[in-house]
Scaffold this motif. Structure first.
Motif, short mmCIF file in Angstrom:
data_model
loop_
_atom_site.label_atom_id
_atom_site.label_comp_id
_atom_site.label_asym_id
_atom_site.label_seq_id
_atom_site.Cartn_x
_atom_site.Cartn_y
_atom_site.Cartn_z
N ASP A 30 -14.85 5.88 0.59
CA ASP A 30 -13.87 5.71 -0.47
C ASP A 30 -14.16 4.46 -1.31
O ASP A 30 -14.01 4.48 -2.54
CB ASP A 30 -12.45 5.67 0.08
CG ASP A 30 -12.28 4.65 1.19
OD1 ASP A 30 -13.29 4.06 1.60
OD2 ASP A 30 -11.14 4.44 1.63
N GLN A 69 -8.30 2.68 8.23
CA GLN A 69 -7.98 4.00 7.70
C GLN A 69 -6.62 4.47 8.18
O GLN A 69 -5.83 5.02 7.40
CB GLN A 69 -9.06 5.01 8.10
CG GLN A 69 -10.34 4.91 7.31
CD GLN A 69 -11.31 6.01 7.69
OE1 GLN A 69 -11.45 6.36 8.85
NE2 GLN A 69 -11.99 6.56 6.71
N GLU A 79 -17.20 5.40 -3.59
CA GLU A 79 -16.83 6.35 -4.64
C GLU A 79 -15.92 5.71 -5.66
O GLU A 79 -15.99 6.02 -6.85
CB GLU A 79 -16.18 7.59 -4.02
CG GLU A 79 -17.14 8.44 -3.20
CD GLU A 79 -18.38 8.84 -4.00
OE1 GLU A 79 -18.23 9.24 -5.17
OE2 GLU A 79 -19.50 8.73 -3.46
N PHE A 80 -15.04 4.84 -5.20
CA PHE A 80 -14.15 4.13 -6.12
C PHE A 80 -14.97 3.27 -7.08
O PHE A 80 -14.74 3.26 -8.29
CB PHE A 80 -13.17 3.27 -5.32
CG PHE A 80 -12.20 2.50 -6.16
CD1 PHE A 80 -11.31 3.15 -6.99
CD2 PHE A 80 -12.16 1.12 -6.10
CE1 PHE A 80 -10.40 2.45 -7.75
CE2 PHE A 80 -11.26 0.40 -6.87
CZ PHE A 80 -10.38 1.06 -7.69
N GLU A 100 -4.37 8.49 -7.01
CA GLU A 100 -5.06 9.26 -5.99
C GLU A 100 -5.17 8.45 -4.70
O GLU A 100 -5.27 7.23 -4.72
CB GLU A 100 -6.46 9.63 -6.47
CG GLU A 100 -6.46 10.62 -7.62
CD GLU A 100 -7.87 10.97 -8.05
OE1 GLU A 100 -8.81 10.24 -7.65
OE2 GLU A 100 -8.03 11.94 -8.78
N GLN A 101 -5.18 9.15 -3.57
CA GLN A 101 -5.23 8.46 -2.29
C GLN A 101 -6.54 7.71 -2.11
O GLN A 101 -6.58 6.64 -1.51
CB GLN A 101 -5.02 9.45 -1.13
CG GLN A 101 -4.89 8.75 0.22
CD GLN A 101 -4.48 9.71 1.32
OE1 GLN A 101 -4.24 10.89 1.08
NE2 GLN A 101 -4.41 9.21 2.54
N GLN A 102 -7.64 8.26 -2.65
CA GLN A 102 -8.93 7.58 -2.54
C GLN A 102 -8.89 6.24 -3.27
O GLN A 102 -9.39 5.23 -2.77
CB GLN A 102 -10.04 8.46 -3.10
CG GLN A 102 -11.43 7.87 -2.92
CD GLN A 102 -12.49 8.72 -3.59
OE1 GLN A 102 -12.55 8.82 -4.81
NE2 GLN A 102 -13.33 9.35 -2.79
N THR A 103 -8.29 6.23 -4.46
CA THR A 103 -8.15 4.99 -5.20
C THR A 103 -7.31 3.99 -4.42
O THR A 103 -7.65 2.82 -4.28
CB THR A 103 -7.49 5.26 -6.57
OG1 THR A 103 -8.33 6.13 -7.32
CG2 THR A 103 -7.27 3.97 -7.34
N SER A 112 -6.79 3.86 -1.17
CA SER A 112 -7.46 3.41 0.04
C SER A 112 -8.42 2.27 -0.23
O SER A 112 -8.46 1.27 0.50
CB SER A 112 -8.19 4.58 0.70
OG SER A 112 -8.88 4.16 1.85
N SER A 113 -9.20 2.40 -1.31
CA SER A 113 -10.16 1.34 -1.64
C SER A 113 -9.44 0.06 -2.04
O SER A 113 -9.81 -1.03 -1.60
CB SER A 113 -11.08 1.81 -2.76
OG SER A 113 -12.02 0.81 -3.06
#
Length: 401
Positions: A242, A110, A245-246, A2-5, A7-8
């Protein structure tokens, strides 16, 4: 992934861009397009790829405009990650305050993260915004390996790891560790990644250069991160969500939860993030074998399970210890001095306090029928094979597959 994963993890990676050992073993490293001929210098290739992507953010035109918002993201990344300047020095050179620097730095990261994601990580057949497989859903890449850890020791190790960044950003760190060890049974790598993500998040939200880390043991054990939040923390939080949340998603894999406390919106003040562990003692396996090497073998075989292995070499002391600690399982050798395993097995089966404890008899002599007739739940012939032991523990319900 996932992109969120991504990004972190990318923010964690770029914060240690010149630590080649870290890059070589980083979770993102296998995903970068590194030629096979360059696999031994993967870190160097990844460093160059990221530097090239930073350069691609340079606005068109030969003249550098220090006060131009258009140039600012590129200049921040160039000065921070290629020239190695400290944040305060960069802010002064761009004629902005430290607070504005943190905001612009977050947005520049970002933009860089989005660029690297689209070029190297987003599947070619996946449109932007579509769901994808998360990195940590791939168990071959990231398995949960539980072991007994001291939270004090893990936190100190993470602080040592980010010490160069703290020094570069002039962070005044105050750390208070519990005087007694704080043992939890969990995964070391997952815990370290959670702490790194939380610290990355906090370093962006802070309003003052102070940071307090503390380990506490009351009803539960916890790691507390305390800091003075910037008065614009809500806006900054949206930019850095991110990382939080990660960390929250990873904490769900541990016996832990995240708790957050912030000042009122549009005000500065003390903020606190706590990683709280639910204390749950792992199931205990007692190995009664006069050979220390055999005990170590069982500890190695079961090191990736949620089982605590205790070894005893003296069978005369072993029976008393079994009564005292009431293990979830006994692994019993047969050939021992003074009192053999068969006699130990009979004594335990005749004792109301121990007859309920499941016993696996291990011996070079192939006598499974005798073992079961005396009350053992299973027999393993020596030399014991790890897969046979693990399969047996799955059938007994002591571990999951």
């Amino acid at each position: 992934m996932e992109q969120q994963t991504f990004s972190s993890l990318f923010k964690d990676l770029i914060s240690r861009l010149y630590d080649r050992v870290t890059i070589q073993t980083h979770p993102l490293a296998p995903f970068f397009p590194v030629p096979e001929t360059a696999s031994t210098r993967r870190a160097e290739v990844i460093q160059q790829l990221i530097q090239d992507e930073i350069e691609q953010l340079r606005p068109e035109g030969k003249e550098v405009l220090l006060q131009s918002p258009e140039w600012r993201p590129y200049l921040i990344l160039q000065k921070r990650y290629i020239e190695g300047q400290d944040p305060h020095e960069i802010a002064q050179s761009l004629f902005i305050g430290d607070r504005q620097f943190r905001r612009d730095h977050s947005r520049a990261l970002q933009a860089l993260s989005q660029r690297v994601w689209q070029r190297y990580f987003q599947p070619a057949d996946q449109p932007s915004g579509a769901e994808s497989t998360d990195l940590f859903d791939d168990q071959s890449l990231y398995e949960y390996h539980a072991e007994q850890l001291d939270l004090n020791e893990v936190l100190q190790g993470v602080v040592n790891l980010i010490a160069p960044r703290l020094k570069l950003e002039n962070i005044q760190l105050e750390m208070t560790l519990s005087p007694a060890p704080m043992h939890v049974f969990t995964d070391r790598i997952l815990l370290r990644q959670i702490l790194l993500s939380l610290l990355n998040y906090v370093l962006h939200l802070r309003g003052k250069p102070g940071l307090t880390l503390q380990t506490e043991s009351n009803r539960n054990m916890c790691i507390c991160i305390r800091f003075d939040a910037d008065e614009q923390w809500v806006s900054i939080q949206n930019d850095e969500r991110d990382s939080l949340e990660f960390a929250r998603r990873l904490s769900e894999r541990l016996p832990a939860r995240l708790e957050e406390l912030y000042p009122a919106q549009d005000t500065s003040g003390t903020a606190e993030i706590r990683l709280v562990f639910t204390i749950s003692r792992p199931r205990m396996v007692l190995v009664l074998d006069d050979q220390v090497a055999a005990q170590r073998m069982y500890q190695r075989y079961l090191s990736r399970t949620n089982l605590e292995v205790i070894g005893v070499t003296d069978p005369t002391q072993g029976v008393d210890m079994i009564r005292k600690i009431q293990p979830s399982l006994l692994i019993l050798d047969v050939m021992m001095p003074h009192i053999d395993g068969w006699e130990v097995l009979q004594n335990l089966q005749l004792d109301p306090e121990t007859k309920h404890i499941p016993i696996i008899v291990c011996s070079a002599w192939g006598e499974p029928e005798l073992a079961r007739s005396l009350g053992a739940v299973a027999f393993l012939k020596k030399p014991v094979i790890q897969k046979d032991l693990l399969d047996l523990l799955v059938r007994l319900g002591l571990i999951s597959e």
